[in-house]
Design an enzyme around this catalytic site. Structure first.
Site, PDB file in Angstrom:
ATOM      1  N   ASN A  31      -8.671  -3.391   2.743  1.00 46.49           N
ATOM      2  CA  ASN A  31      -9.711  -4.319   2.297  1.00 46.49           C
ATOM      3  C   ASN A  31      -9.562  -5.695   2.932  1.00 46.49           C
ATOM      4  OD1 ASN A  31     -11.989  -4.692   0.348  1.00 46.49           O
ATOM      5  ND2 ASN A  31     -10.622  -6.265  -0.470  1.00 46.49           N
ATOM      6  N   HIS A  90     -16.943  -7.189 -10.708  1.00 48.90           N
ATOM      7  CA  HIS A  90     -17.530  -5.898 -10.292  1.00 48.90           C
ATOM      8  C   HIS A  90     -17.784  -4.966 -11.484  1.00 48.90           C
ATOM      9  CE1 HIS A  90     -16.455  -7.262  -6.338  1.00 48.90           C
ATOM     10  NE2 HIS A  90     -15.164  -7.138  -6.549  1.00 48.90           N
ATOM     11  N   LYS A  93      -4.978 -11.002  -3.695  1.00 49.60           N
ATOM     12  CA  LYS A  93      -4.453  -9.828  -2.997  1.00 49.60           C
ATOM     13  C   LYS A  93      -4.410 -10.004  -1.484  1.00 49.60           C
ATOM     14  CE  LYS A  93      -8.864  -7.320  -3.689  1.00 49.60           C
ATOM     15  NZ  LYS A  93      -9.457  -8.328  -4.609  1.00 49.60           N
TER      16      LYS A  93
END
Length: 473
Positions: free
Chosen positions: A144, A190, A121
């Site tokens: 982010n 995660h 990303k």
């Protein structure tokens, strides 16, 4: 700085005082809000207090006047166990949002492109930003990726915010409906923070929240989880849905096949460019990034020729398979951000033959999983604390190696052997599969050092008249 005019005069709290948290507190204060802040780290609280912020323990303070807490996405608020402040806030009916949510409320007239995925990303977000800038668009790139979004200049109706969105941020962003939303891939990550794989997938899927036509969803279909999301969205038909793939033709999408980037989103499939024209986008994983970025920028109205030209000039991300020098056909590639074997695997899969510089502060997994790539390694050059352990691992697999100790020696020796052997496609690759802290402050400093050593080697190999400049200059 983004003007959070809607918070003027209102009490608001900021939980978590990292880079984005402090930027949020400043934006709120500058917008006239009554700001109180907290972080569990005493050093962070002291820094905030030194900057004039009111530090209040949100775990014990009276929260009754608050309607909003701007929450650092890195702090658990649901799984594996919610932070006590999150529990208190929800019991009091206080909303938890992140800074991206405030950006969305402030910049309602702007366009938004959102990019998420387990891998790729950052590259894709940066690439989309590079293309949009080349197309003359007014943009801001962050999220982010590293730049706090509330430090952006306001863009208004003519601007586009290009945001890398983590699963944590997506859970705390409600107002933004992305004009173009990109989901690259999903692999387990995660999981504790999301209560398992189902929760993680649900968080990633929120990138498509409330999209309707003519908004566009761009979805990588090379993994089963994303393919299912693509099929579900395409079946409902609320938004335009374009699949992308690095593994071959996909009807109605953008894909890599036979060394070409192909666009099949129009009336017929069209070869757009040879992928070899994009030197900073080598390897299958980057082909997916290129396909997704092309689709996103096309959906945003950028002509194909402009996209391709910008991709050709894309420099890549620093410290991620970054070409820093080329000397007599030998490429020097800085992949310092590869601090574990999983990350290094992508680089080893991209280049051949490799003069591999590795080592540092080893992770628990060591070099496990890299066995299948050792045939590409012409010679390994070992540095740092891990060099003895890694030497044993390499020796057991028949890989030639040299213990160098430090990066300067390793780079010099690797360059010397690569240049002497003169093999086609040769690459001196810094992909350490280790943390940097035994010898460097961080992986960035390690990568910068390698780039400097490579540049010095390149300069030393130049003819004398090129080093000093000709008389005509």
């Amino acid at each position: 700085m983004i003007d959070l005019f809607f918070m003027d005069g209102l009490p608001v709290a900021v939980m978590g005082l990292g880079k984005s948290g402090l930027a949020t507190a400043r934006a709120l204060r500058d917008s006239g809000a009554d700001v109180r802040v907290w972080d569990d780290n005493p050093a962070s609280r002291a820094a905030a207090e030194a900057n004039g912020f009111q530090v209040v323990d949100l775990a014990t303070a009276d929260l009754s006047s608050l309607t909003t807490i701007v929450w650092s996405p890195g702090i658990p608020h649901t799984y594996p166990a919610p932070h006590p402040v999150a529990v208190r806030a929800r019991e009091a009916g206080i909303e938890l949002v992140c800074d991206v949510e405030l950006l969305g409320r402030a910049e309602r007239e702007s366009a938004f492109i959102g990019i998420t995925g387990t891998n790729g990303k950052s590259t894709t977000t940066t690439l989309v930003g590079h293309v949009m800038a080349a197309a003359g668009r007014r943009i801001a790139v962050g999220g982010n990726l590293g730049t706090p979004v509330l430090t952006f200049d306001p863009l208004g109706a003519d601007g586009t915010h290009i945001l890398e969105m983590s699963s944590y941020q997506l859970e705390l962003t409600f107002s933004i409906t992305f004009d173009v939303a990109v989901l690259l891939n999903i692999t387990p990550d995660h999981l504790a923070r999301h209560g398992g794989m189902e929760g993680y997938v649900a968080a990633k899927r929120m990138i498509f929240h409330r999209q309707t036509k003519p908004r566009t969803a761009v979805i990588g279909v090379d993994d089963a989880l994303c393919r299912k999301i693509y099929e579900d969205l395409a079946a409902v038909g609320d938004q335009r849905v374009w699949p992308v793939s690095a593994q071959g033709p996909i009807a109605g999408g953008v894909y890599a096949a036979d060394g070409w980037l192909v666009d099949d989103t129009g009336a017929a499939a069209e070869k757009i460019a040879e992928l070899a024209r994009f030197p900073a986008l080598l390897g299958t994983h980057n082909w997916q990034n290129a396909a997704a970025a092309f689709a996103a920028c096309k959906a945003a109205g950028v002509p194909a020729a402009t996209i391709v030209a910008a991709m050709e000039s894309f420099p890549g991300l620093a410290h991620r398979q970054q070409l820093v020098a080329s000397v007599e056909g030998v490429r020097f590639v800085n992949d310092s951000k590869a601090t574990n074997a999983d990350a290094t695997e992508k680089a080893l899969a991209t280049f051949d033959p490799i003069y591999w510089i590795l080592g540092g502060q080893a992770k628990e997994t060591g070099l496990d999983g890299l066995e299948g790539y050792m045939g590409r390694v012409r010679h390994a050059f070992l540095i740092g604390e891990a060099q003895d352990v890694f030497a044993d691992w390499l020796g057991a697999r028949g890989v030639a190696f040299t213990k160098c100790g430090t990066l300067d020696i390793a780079t010099t020796k690797a360059a010397g052997l690569a240049l002497a052997e003169g093999l086609e496609g040769a690459c001196v690759l810094l992909s350490p599969a280790c943390a940097s802290w035994d010898q460097f402050a961080n992986f960035e400093k390690r990568g910068e050092a390698f780039a400097a050593y490579a540049a010095a080697i390149a300069k030393a190999r130049q003819p004398a008249h090129q080093q000093s400049g000709s008389a005509d200059e």
